[in-house]
Design a protein around this motif. Structure first.
Motif, mmCIF file in Angstrom:
data_model
loop_
_atom_site.group_PDB
_atom_site.id
_atom_site.type_symbol
_atom_site.label_atom_id
_atom_site.label_comp_id
_atom_site.label_asym_id
_atom_site.label_seq_id
_atom_site.Cartn_x
_atom_site.Cartn_y
_atom_site.Cartn_z
ATOM 1 N N GLY A 53 46.952 36.223 35.803
ATOM 2 C CA GLY A 53 46.563 36.348 37.203
ATOM 3 C C GLY A 53 46.442 37.767 37.706
ATOM 4 N N VAL A 54 46.404 38.732 36.784
ATOM 5 C CA VAL A 54 46.380 40.144 37.197
ATOM 6 C C VAL A 54 45.053 40.837 36.884
ATOM 7 N N ALA A 55 44.080 40.107 36.366
ATOM 8 C CA ALA A 55 42.798 40.712 35.988
ATOM 9 C C ALA A 55 42.048 41.210 37.216
ATOM 10 N N ASP A 56 41.399 42.351 37.068
ATOM 11 C CA ASP A 56 40.597 42.957 38.134
ATOM 12 C C ASP A 56 39.186 42.380 38.076
ATOM 13 N N ALA A 57 38.755 41.739 39.141
ATOM 14 C CA ALA A 57 37.452 41.069 39.173
ATOM 15 C C ALA A 57 36.327 41.969 39.667
ATOM 16 N N ASN A 58 36.610 43.230 39.984
ATOM 17 C CA ASN A 58 35.605 44.083 40.616
ATOM 18 C C ASN A 58 34.349 44.260 39.777
#
Length: 340
Positions: A309-314
């Motif tokens: 749940g810590v992935a950066d979606a930018n």
């Protein structure tokens, strides 16, 4: 009722054991994005529901088995398969690789048939997708075979665009692949893309040398003197604003890249190391030169953080926005050309 003119964004699921599902959900949790694009995820409602529950997402899915049943302004899941899939975050699994390929093939078919307007691909594992039926180093090579045109890996962000002469080629073989014809082909592809996809009328393009210090007059290799320099001279004489070859080691550190609309690197790491250093998390991988639009984030499956749940979606979000903008730019370019 949402606007049925909004752009249909096809999404391939990528490696289900990686961060793809997480960054897809995070991108579309902001409902405002559905006002101007309609996402269609090529996977299965079972897999999507598992991801939704795991990441505690509030996205509502519209499950469809017929691509013509897409609901505009909703998050659609097109069922490519119906069976249960065992998702184990962080694990490399050839079975998961097979589902990644099935998603990509189905999404590409929809793209070719104009059932979707653009394709955004979530990260795959290049190792576990290999089989007798699918033998490509990655997305770019597969799409180059499936779609019309001459493909080019084009890494883009709002302040930097880097194209590659050679992409997934071992370093020891780079010089064997670079020829006058290849340089001309890639420069023409990138030049046309800058005009059509980014609306730059007179692009300025910089080309990086093949060898350190562009060969130092033959002391560190002859390829720049014998192939690169005469080819660039010829292209420039034809009227294109093409400059170089530049020594790669100081080109980005000196901010020289800011003087150009695009930079062409001779090989993968020569271009992608500075690109990712300067723009990581916001960069987009765009497959230029094809008759259809495909983008992806500038990172891989990130098994080490998958499922946490810590992935950066930018970067994925930027890939969606870039695909939409390029689609609009191409449409406007064609309209202006037809009315000229």
């Amino acid at each position: 009722m949402k606007n049925q003119e909004n752009i249909k964004v096809g999404i391939s699921i990528g490696d289900l054991n990686g961060i793809g599902g997480e960054i897809i959900l995070k991108t579309f949790e902001d409902q405002r994005i559905l006002d101007f694009c309609t996402p269609i995820l090529f996977a299965s409602i079972k897999a999507a529901s598992f991801l939704k529950k795991h990441f505690d997402s509030e996205i509502a899915f519209n499950s469809i088995n017929d691509i013509n049943r897409v609901i505009f302004g909703k998050f659609n899941v097109f069922n490519v398969w119906s069976q249960d899939v065992k998702i184990e975050f962080g694990k490399e699994d050839t079975k998961i690789g097979e589902y990644a390929v099935r998603s990509l093939e189905s999404a590409t078919k929809a793209l070719k048939n104009d059932d979707i307007d653009v394709l955004v691909t979530a990260p795959i594992n290049k190792h576990n997708i290999q089989s007798n039926k699918f033998n490509f180093p990655g997305h770019t090579d597969y799409l180059a075979q499936q779609l019309e045109g001459q493909s080019l890996m084009f890494m883009v962000t709002d302040f930097l665009r880097v194209g590659l002469l050679t992409d997934h080629v071992p370093v020891k073989e780079v010089s064997k692949h670079i020829s006058k014809a290849l340089i001309e082909e890639k420069i023409n592809t990138i030049y046309t893309s800058l005009q059509k996809d980014f609306r730059i009328n007179r692009p300025k393009i910089a080309v990086l040398g093949i060898n350190p210090h562009t060969g130092d007059n033959g002391v560190i290799g002859n390829e720049d003197d014998e192939i690169m320099k005469p080819t660039l001279k010829s292209i420039k004489e034809s009227g294109k604003l093409v400059f170089g070859p530049y020594a790669a080691d100081s080109f980005f550190g000196s901010d020289n890249f800011k003087n150009f609309d695009a930079i062409i690197a001779s090989y993968h790491d020569q271009g992608l190391i500075p690109f990712k250093t300067l723009s990581f998390g916001k960069g987009v991988n765009f497959t230029a030169g094809l008759n259809k639009i495909r983008t992806s984030p500038d990172h891989g499956t990130a098994y080490d953080i998958a499922g946490k749940g810590v992935a950066d979606a930018n970067s994925f979000k930027e890939a969606v926005f870039a695909a939409i903008q390029i689609f609009k730019n191409r449409k406007e370019f064609e309209e202006l050309k037809n009315n000229a």
